[in-house]
Design an enzyme around this catalytic site. Sequence first.
Site, mmCIF file in Angstrom:
data_model
loop_
_atom_site.group_PDB
_atom_site.id
_atom_site.type_symbol
_atom_site.label_atom_id
_atom_site.label_comp_id
_atom_site.label_asym_id
_atom_site.label_seq_id
_atom_site.Cartn_x
_atom_site.Cartn_y
_atom_site.Cartn_z
ATOM 1 N N GLU A 84 0.867 -1.183 0.000
ATOM 2 C CA GLU A 84 0.000 0.000 0.000
ATOM 3 C C GLU A 84 0.899 1.228 0.000
ATOM 4 O OE1 GLU A 84 -3.382 0.801 2.989
ATOM 5 O OE2 GLU A 84 -1.839 2.287 3.490
ATOM 6 N N THR A 86 -3.878 4.755 -1.237
ATOM 7 C CA THR A 86 -4.858 5.285 -0.283
ATOM 8 C C THR A 86 -5.542 6.538 -0.831
ATOM 9 O OG1 THR A 86 -3.118 6.547 0.810
ATOM 10 C CG2 THR A 86 -3.647 4.383 1.740
ATOM 11 N N TYR A 87 -6.678 6.857 -0.215
ATOM 12 C CA TYR A 87 -7.421 8.064 -0.600
ATOM 13 C C TYR A 87 -7.463 9.018 0.588
ATOM 14 C CZ TYR A 87 -10.884 11.233 -2.370
ATOM 15 O OH TYR A 87 -11.507 12.373 -2.803
ATOM 16 N N GLY A 105 -13.488 5.940 5.734
ATOM 17 C CA GLY A 105 -12.743 7.172 6.043
ATOM 18 C C GLY A 105 -12.959 7.532 7.498
ATOM 19 N N GLN A 117 -6.552 -4.269 9.143
ATOM 20 C CA GLN A 117 -5.754 -3.230 9.803
ATOM 21 C C GLN A 117 -4.441 -3.868 10.249
ATOM 22 O OE1 GLN A 117 -4.595 -0.400 10.203
ATOM 23 N NE2 GLN A 117 -6.449 0.605 11.025
HETATM 24 P P1 FAD Z 1 -17.189 0.719 8.350
HETATM 25 O O1 FAD Z 1 -17.146 -0.650 7.834
HETATM 26 O O2 FAD Z 1 -18.258 1.635 7.849
HETATM 27 O O3 FAD Z 1 -17.232 0.640 9.941
HETATM 28 C C1 FAD Z 1 -17.011 1.803 10.725
HETATM 29 C C2 FAD Z 1 -17.580 1.585 12.120
HETATM 30 O O4 FAD Z 1 -18.992 1.548 12.065
HETATM 31 C C3 FAD Z 1 -17.162 0.273 12.770
HETATM 32 O O5 FAD Z 1 -17.032 0.482 14.150
HETATM 33 C C4 FAD Z 1 -18.315 -0.673 12.482
HETATM 34 O O6 FAD Z 1 -18.439 -1.700 13.451
HETATM 35 C C5 FAD Z 1 -19.490 0.281 12.530
HETATM 36 N N1 FAD Z 1 -20.588 -0.043 11.618
HETATM 37 C C6 FAD Z 1 -20.498 -0.551 10.378
HETATM 38 N N2 FAD Z 1 -21.713 -0.671 9.836
HETATM 39 C C7 FAD Z 1 -22.593 -0.236 10.770
HETATM 40 C C8 FAD Z 1 -24.009 -0.091 10.804
HETATM 41 N N3 FAD Z 1 -24.784 -0.458 9.763
HETATM 42 N N4 FAD Z 1 -24.580 0.401 11.927
HETATM 43 C C9 FAD Z 1 -23.826 0.767 12.989
HETATM 44 N N5 FAD Z 1 -22.460 0.659 13.018
HETATM 45 C C10 FAD Z 1 -21.871 0.175 11.914
HETATM 46 N N6 FAD Z 1 -8.964 5.760 5.609
HETATM 47 C C11 FAD Z 1 -8.864 6.720 4.656
HETATM 48 O O7 FAD Z 1 -9.304 7.854 4.879
HETATM 49 N N7 FAD Z 1 -8.270 6.469 3.433
HETATM 50 C C12 FAD Z 1 -7.783 5.249 3.118
HETATM 51 O O8 FAD Z 1 -7.273 5.053 2.026
HETATM 52 C C13 FAD Z 1 -7.872 4.196 4.098
HETATM 53 N N8 FAD Z 1 -7.434 2.946 3.839
HETATM 54 C C14 FAD Z 1 -7.618 1.931 4.755
HETATM 55 C C15 FAD Z 1 -7.241 0.625 4.416
HETATM 56 C C16 FAD Z 1 -7.459 -0.426 5.317
HETATM 57 C C17 FAD Z 1 -7.052 -1.830 4.948
HETATM 58 C C18 FAD Z 1 -8.064 -0.172 6.575
HETATM 59 C C19 FAD Z 1 -8.316 -1.296 7.550
HETATM 60 C C20 FAD Z 1 -8.428 1.134 6.921
HETATM 61 C C21 FAD Z 1 -8.215 2.198 6.020
HETATM 62 N N9 FAD Z 1 -8.600 3.515 6.304
HETATM 63 C C22 FAD Z 1 -8.480 4.511 5.355
HETATM 64 C C23 FAD Z 1 -9.113 3.858 7.636
HETATM 65 C C24 FAD Z 1 -10.650 3.751 7.672
HETATM 66 O O9 FAD Z 1 -11.221 4.782 6.938
HETATM 67 C C25 FAD Z 1 -11.081 3.828 9.134
HETATM 68 O O10 FAD Z 1 -10.632 2.731 9.858
HETATM 69 C C26 FAD Z 1 -12.573 4.061 9.330
HETATM 70 O O11 FAD Z 1 -12.752 4.555 10.659
HETATM 71 C C27 FAD Z 1 -13.437 2.827 9.181
HETATM 72 O O12 FAD Z 1 -13.537 2.410 7.885
HETATM 73 P P2 FAD Z 1 -14.387 1.065 7.522
HETATM 74 O O13 FAD Z 1 -14.471 0.982 6.061
HETATM 75 O O14 FAD Z 1 -13.842 -0.081 8.251
HETATM 76 O O15 FAD Z 1 -15.811 1.512 8.111
#
Ligand code: FAD
Length: 317
Positions: A18, A49-50, A125, A210
């Site tokens: 990455e 990444t974005y 994000g 992560q």
């Molecule tokens: P989600 O899957 O939406 O989950 C976020 C939170 O909400 C979790 O606590 C989950 O349990 C909860 N949740 C999910 N669905 C629901 C629902 N329906 N109702 C209630 N709660 C819910 N960030 C960036 O800005 N740019 C990047 O390029 C980037 N790359 C990443 C790459 C990887 C491999 C990882 C693991 C993280 C990356 N991140 C990046 C960080 C990421 O944006 C954060 O960790 C963010 O806080 C969560 O993203 P997610 O897609 O896991 O969110």
Amino acid sequence: MKVTDIISNSKQPFISFEILPPLKGKSIDSVYQILDPLMEFKPPFINVTYHRSEYIYKKMANGSYQKVVTRKRPGTVAICASIMNRYKVEAVPHLTCGGFTIEETEDALIDLQYIGVTNILAIRGDAVKSEASFIPEPGGHAYTVDLVRQMKRMNEGVYLEEDLVNAVKTDFCIGVGGYPEKHFEAPNFNTDLKHLKEKVDAGADYIVTQMFFDNQKFYDFVNACRAIGITVPIVPGLKPLTRKKQLTVLPRVFAVDIPEELERAVTKAKTEDEAERAGIEWAIQQSKDLVKNGVPCLHYYTMGQVQTITEIGRQVF
Ligand code: FAD
């Protein structure tokens, strides 16, 4: 080729990376300076990444502060095009919910399809610095599961303008993030896992984790995923610890634990070089153990650390 096909066609574990887009004002050469040397590992895909825009307070000539919008690391899509063109490997852009309305998301997906991107990591994000918690754009997605659903609908030829006739079906392979140590906002591990399963049920094809420093947490996470019916590939994300201050920064920023043994080794280091050495040794052992236990791929968060990653890669592959 889709990441899932790369994984299923591969007879042995491989390495992927990455990278972050360069800070605004730097040249694309800074991306090549990271990736050129890493090509010795023949990564079949590279994630980019974005980073969305954020507000900062800029000091003006009269001493007052003005709130301005800035984007420190633009260029994700263009970097993906450059990577595919220069290295002939798959580029995997990260696409966030944050910063996009659903219409803008659709436009971004169309752009990505036009440049030949077939793999996307869908991510929510984090909150921007001026916000206490994540706030979606008005009309944007609040959770990644909704972004996955939109992508899946486009894969079925369904766009936001539902009266489009014979709309092209996109063919995106969708990755999502998973958290062996639980996402920091989730009330508990099982609830977070349930939300991860929702992303997979909505159409996610694979999971990238992560970073973690204790392999047992990764193995427990994989077992827990399998136990609730998540069957897609799970790719471990790895970052070598290289500075003493990361003992506190990484847990704070990424909500991960540093094992006591690693902490002791880094703490007793007399210099930053010694601390880095301890981090590299840990990452090598961690990587070897993961390979021994049959992971499909080791995905390194490079964060510009070419030499470190090269040394680890050479020891493991
Ligand atoms: P989600 O899957 O939406 O989950 C976020 C939170 O909400 C979790 O606590 C989950 O349990 C909860 N949740 C999910 N669905 C629901 C629902 N329906 N109702 C209630 N709660 C819910 N960030 C960036 O800005 N740019 C990047 O390029 C980037 N790359 C990443 C790459 C990887 C491999 C990882 C693991 C993280 C990356 N991140 C990046 C960080 C990421 O944006 C954060 O960790 C963010 O806080 C969560 O993203 P997610 O897609 O896991 O969110």
